[in-house]
Design a protein around this motif. Sequence first.
Motif, PDB file in Angstrom:
ATOM      1  N   GLN A   1      -9.269 -35.012  36.053  1.00  0.00           N
ATOM      2  CA  GLN A   1      -8.445 -36.062  35.460  1.00  0.00           C
ATOM      3  C   GLN A   1      -7.571 -35.566  34.313  1.00  0.00           C
TER       4      GLN A   1
ATOM      5  N   ASP B   1       0.990 -35.392  33.407  1.00  0.00           N
ATOM      6  CA  ASP B   1       0.547 -36.763  33.666  1.00  0.00           C
ATOM      7  C   ASP B   1       1.586 -37.766  33.148  1.00  0.00           C
TER       8      ASP B   1
ATOM      9  N   SER C   1      -1.581 -45.557  30.535  1.00  0.00           N
ATOM     10  CA  SER C   1      -2.977 -45.871  30.211  1.00  0.00           C
ATOM     11  C   SER C   1      -3.212 -47.371  30.409  1.00  0.00           C
TER      12      SER C   1
ATOM     13  N   LYS D   1      -8.113 -42.466  39.632  1.00  0.00           N
ATOM     14  CA  LYS D   1      -8.569 -42.039  38.308  1.00  0.00           C
ATOM     15  C   LYS D   1     -10.077 -42.129  38.131  1.00  0.00           C
ATOM     16  N   THR D   2     -10.804 -42.380  39.213  1.00  0.00           N
ATOM     17  CA  THR D   2     -12.256 -42.514  39.102  1.00  0.00           C
ATOM     18  C   THR D   2     -13.008 -41.305  39.635  1.00  0.00           C
TER      19      THR D   2
ATOM     20  N   SER E   1      -9.468 -33.701  43.822  1.00  0.00           N
ATOM     21  CA  SER E   1      -8.468 -34.742  43.594  1.00  0.00           C
ATOM     22  C   SER E   1      -8.396 -35.635  44.825  1.00  0.00           C
TER      23      SER E   1
ATOM     24  N   SER F   1       1.315 -41.058  34.155  1.00  0.00           N
ATOM     25  CA  SER F   1       0.733 -42.372  34.372  1.00  0.00           C
ATOM     26  C   SER F   1       0.604 -43.130  33.054  1.00  0.00           C
TER      27      SER F   1
END
Length: 439
Positions: free
Chosen positions: A91, A96, A100, A86-87, A346, A98
């Motif tokens: 994004q 998604d 938070s 995620k860096t 990605s 995932s």
Amino acid sequence: MLNRGLITLLGTLAMAPFALPAELGSKPPTFTKDVAAVFQEKCQNCHRAGAMAPMSLVTYEEVRPWAKAIKQRVVTRSMPPWFLDKTVGVQQFANDISLSDDQIAMISRWVDAGAPMGDPKDMPAAKQWPKDDGWQLSKQFGQPDFVLKSEDYTMPAKGQDVWFKPLTPIPLTEARWVRAVEMRPGTPAGRRITHHALAYLQQEEPGTNTGLVTQGLLMEWAVNKNFDIYRPNTGKLLVPGARIWWEEHLHAVGEEIRDHVELAVYLYPKGQEPKYRTYLTAFPATSGSAGFGRLDIPPNSISETEGYTALRAPARLENFQPHMHLRGKAMLLEAILPDGSKRTLSYVDHFSFNWMTNYIYSDDAAPVLPKGTLIHVVAWHDNTPNNKNNPDPDQWVGWGDRTVDEMAHAWVNVTYISEEDYQAWLAKHPRPVTTAAIQ
């Protein structure tokens, strides 16, 4: 730029325990008020009765025995199955799943507080899921225009892996455009023996005399990949005489199971033709004249391979799905533009063979690239004892279809556009400053 020598460190950091922020208040979260809604959104697609996960996470009574295990999985980011760094790179994703940072912190605080149930009145209404024999996309598109089924195959209780490749005609009398597809094994039992299944499209293109040829993939099914929805004004073309060439990778699970694979096809209304045609493309993380198949992974080593593919026209990349086997560790998708600049698109930093996650870019974030851009794919394989999925670190590993062999490519839906369209897009979306690249 990030040096490739940091890849091991990055992978280690990715799997390190998640650093929880300071508590957001003294009152602990409860299942009914805080946790249940998150599980509905992020977990219950798999964790419910009749679905693929080994336990249901719908009611408090079902969840409570697993509380400590849930905390461990979410804090280490092994669940939900979203293994993207995620860096770096894009994004924004349409699918998604995932959690938070705040959601991870909340679940951790809930478990540490003893996993309290809370007031039953705070419990959100149960989420309604399609019946097991229904199609997930039917809620959005209605019933599919037609469903294609492969021949049945009986997989014995014991034996080597099988690649079953039957043909199925597509029932069309005129050219039609596809706007979405959904694929699955025919029964829940069939999911146990199906490692993955491919639906190749074979047809003679209008205006050509080349005969019946394969026009790429219409769809792939794998764990955590069930459907494709093409963006507005984008689709895939089917013509009369087309057929599906299935490739079903089956493995024995200790009991005899007979099943098939099904493909639901959703068409644009008759006479409606989308402007753009999309192609499911495999970009190899290997190089040389042979392209696919050039893998040489020594015993007890971490191996790095890379491949380059030039875009034949301006294009939009719709998604990123890494494909490797048991020794897969990480995969990078990078664009090298004609001016030599690089863009990290990605990076999956802790690939999991058990979850062939497809990362679908959101409409506004999907990369749009000029003609001649090199799609650079880098793959890392971990053939050491540190890889818990490694069947034998003392074995040399090469390219092959078997699970104990290896592969290295990225599945990407590529939508080619005109130069005029690209320039119009570029006028509205100035090229971003080159992002850090993993080298």
